[in-house]
Design an enzyme around this catalytic site. Structure first.
Site, PDB file in Angstrom:
ATOM      1  CG  ASP A  22      -1.615  -1.140   1.622  1.00 55.89           C
ATOM      2  OD1 ASP A  22      -1.580  -2.106   0.866  1.00 55.89           O
ATOM      3  OD2 ASP A  22      -2.242  -1.138   2.696  1.00 55.89           O
ATOM      4  CD  GLU A 201      -7.108  -4.986   4.019  1.00 54.77           C
ATOM      5  OE1 GLU A 201      -6.523  -5.722   4.814  1.00 54.77           O
ATOM      6  OE2 GLU A 201      -6.853  -4.969   2.803  1.00 54.77           O
TER       7      GLU A 201
HETATM    8  C1  FRU Z   1      -3.948  -3.551   2.762  1.00 58.19           C
HETATM    9  C2  FRU Z   1      -3.297  -3.973   4.066  1.00 58.19           C
HETATM   10  C3  FRU Z   1      -3.650  -2.989   5.158  1.00 58.19           C
HETATM   11  C4  FRU Z   1      -2.521  -3.164   6.133  1.00 58.19           C
HETATM   12  C5  FRU Z   1      -1.355  -3.419   5.212  1.00 58.19           C
HETATM   13  C6  FRU Z   1      -0.332  -4.376   5.761  1.00 58.19           C
HETATM   14  O1  FRU Z   1      -3.309  -4.033   1.631  1.00 58.19           O
HETATM   15  O2  FRU Z   1      -3.708  -5.278   4.396  1.00 58.19           O
HETATM   16  O3  FRU Z   1      -4.924  -3.183   5.719  1.00 58.19           O
HETATM   17  O4  FRU Z   1      -2.324  -2.036   6.942  1.00 58.19           O
HETATM   18  O5  FRU Z   1      -1.883  -3.942   4.002  1.00 58.19           O
HETATM   19  O6  FRU Z   1       0.787  -4.439   4.949  1.00 58.19           O
END
Ligand code: FRU
Length: 484
Positions: A22, A201
């Site tokens: 992300d 998310e």
């Molecule tokens: C989304 C996610 C978020 C988390 C991160 C962990 O892709 O699962 O919810 O903070 O990636 O790397």
């Protein structure tokens, strides 16, 4: 895996080495766009998360910076946001940059209490180069919710408070704070609305204007449960009064920011200049992000996009267009063709500079949209198809035969997206960069982002139509970050 320099994108950000997911902490300050990102610097697969860091003056040339945040005794550093604290509300200093992120701790504790994710702060007093974690972390402890993460914080002028939009398992929870340190729960949204094929998310909340009025946009990424499988980002439109998000419709239809397989966890820049609402997503999908055949890095970001709202009849849609800065990448040798009738197949290869670039922008328009596909191919018979199906009123990307896909059974496929525009004519912008295509149709009313991995570069570009398509204008430009 062997090194694959031919798969390295040029104007899309990818880390020099190792794993990325992300985008995080996107904030503009002092002429610089900051892009932090979920990063594991020790392997090409997901692992203990850090915040990597890249900066840009123009959104299309990125410089990777030293890692900004390392895991600590409170946990790994999961996704979050960053703000410019202009009025020093937190007391770290005037104009301090403050990052608000999720600490994710020991998986053992997770099994017992569900309290393994909580929100913490770090600040920078040197414009984002170096960061100090706040000694009072965490600032928002977990009440016992298994998924409690990805805070997006921004200043709400009406409420005169910071608002945190937090993903809390199957819903969004809004919190407010005068100082980024003390947080008060305000409301929850969405437990029974929208798509719920997977956990919620990486949310974002921001205003845009349509019909001369302000509307609030709530982005919610979900994984799995996307329209073409795996990860994708839905959005809701409504009002936000500083405490509560009220959707425009009691039962809003599910709408997706992007119908392709490869745009996830995208959010917008805080403090962007000139009121711009700039978005960027992770150009991958949890279904195969750990397996894609690139080396020595894995995954890239989408191109930065300008978001807006557009009304079509009774519905309002979020539109995405490439940020105007992408035009700076155009190289000499652009080609402009007009009035191209497509009878079965039109081979445009020899009308374009040779060899065909794998980093290019194509723009097509037609006065009468009908069935067609644009086909990139190579000597091995690999083909990537992008087109429109009139009967279904859908655009599509078909990567079934685009290249070897044995790294994941979930990769190959034909992926449709609804056409939202109701006009007879259509315009399409396509951005290619080594292993990705981003389709912006009808001024960004339909967007698709898709990856593909040809075993050798595509050398031919053809248009196919059995329905008598006439392309009124066709524009080709090679895109590169440096002058040739
Ligand atoms: C989304 C996610 C978020 C988390 C991160 C962990 O892709 O699962 O919810 O903070 O990636 O790397």
């Amino acid at each position: 895996p062997p090194a694959t320099p031919q798969y390295r994108p040029s104007y899309h950000f990818s880390p020099a080495r190792m794993w990325m997911n992300d985008p995080n902490g996107m904030v503009y300050v002092n002429g610089t766009y900051h892009l932090f990102f979920q990063h594991y610097p020790d392997a090409m697969v997901w692992g203990p998360m850090h915040w990597g860091h890249a900066t840009s003056q123009d959104l299309v040339h990125w410089q990777e910076q030293p890692i900004a945040l390392y895991p600590d005794k409170l946990g790994w550093i999961f996704s979050g946001s960053a703000v410019v604290d202009k009025d020093n509300t937190a007391g770290f200093g005037k104009n301090a940059l403050v990052a608000i992120f999720t600490h994710h701790n020991d998986p053992e504790e997770k099994k017992k209490t569900n309290k393994h994710q909580y929100q913490s702060l770090a600040y920078s007093l040197d414009g984002g180069q170096t960061w100090t974690k706040y000694a009072g972390n965490p600032v928002l402890p977990n009440p016992g919710i298994q998924d409690f993460r990805d805070p997006k914080v921004s200043w709400n002028a009406a409420a005169k408070k910071w608002i945190m939009t937090l993903a809390t398992k199957d819903r969004i929870t809004f919190f407010s704070s005068p100082n980024l340190k003390q947080w008060t729960k305000e409301s929850e949204f969405g437990a029974k609305l929208g798509a719920h094929g997977g956990v919620w998310e990486c949310p974002d909340l921001f205003p845009l204007t349509v019909d001369g009025k302000t509307k609030w946009v709530l982005l919610v990424s979900i994984n799995p449960g996307g329209p073409n499988g795996g990860s994708a980002t839905q959005y809701f439109l409504g009002q936000f009064d500083g405490k509560k998000f009220t959707p425009d419709q009691a039962a809003p239809p599910t709408k997706w920011v992007d119908y392709g397989t490869d745009n996830y966890a995208g959010v917008t820049w805080n403090n962007a200049p000139n009121g711009r609402r700039l978005f960027l997503g992770w150009m991958s999908n949890w279904e195969y992000a750990n397996q894609v055949p690139t080396s020595p890095w894995r995954n890239a970001m989408t191109v930065p996009r300008e978001l807006a709202l557009q009304r079509v009849g009774k519905e309002v849609y979020l539109t995405s267009r490439p940020a105007q800065e992408v035009a700076q990448l155009m190289q000499p040798g652009a080609v402009h063709l007009t009035g191209l009738p497509v009878k079965t197949e039109l081979d445009l290869t020899t009308r374009l500079p040779q060899p065909l670039s794998d980093k290019m922008r194509l723009e097509l328009s037609t006065a009468q949209l009908t069935d067609f596909s644009l086909v990139l191919g190579n000597k091995r018979g690999e083909e990537l198809l992008i087109g429109y199906d009139k009967k279904a009123n859908q655009y599509f990307v078909d990567r079934t035969k685009a290249g070897p896909s044995g790294f994941s059974a979930k990769f190959a496929g034909r992926h449709p997206a609804p056409r939202r525009a109701t006009t007879a004519g259509a315009d399409l912008t396509l951005l290619f960069d080594a292993t990705s295509v981003e389709l912006f149709a009808d001024g960004g009313l339909t967007t698709m982002t898709e990856l593909f991995f040809p075993s050798e570069p595509y050398t031919t570009l053809k248009l196919r139509s059995s329905a008598g398509l006439v392309i009124s204008e066709f524009d080709y430009a090679k895109l590169a970050p440096d002058a040739n």
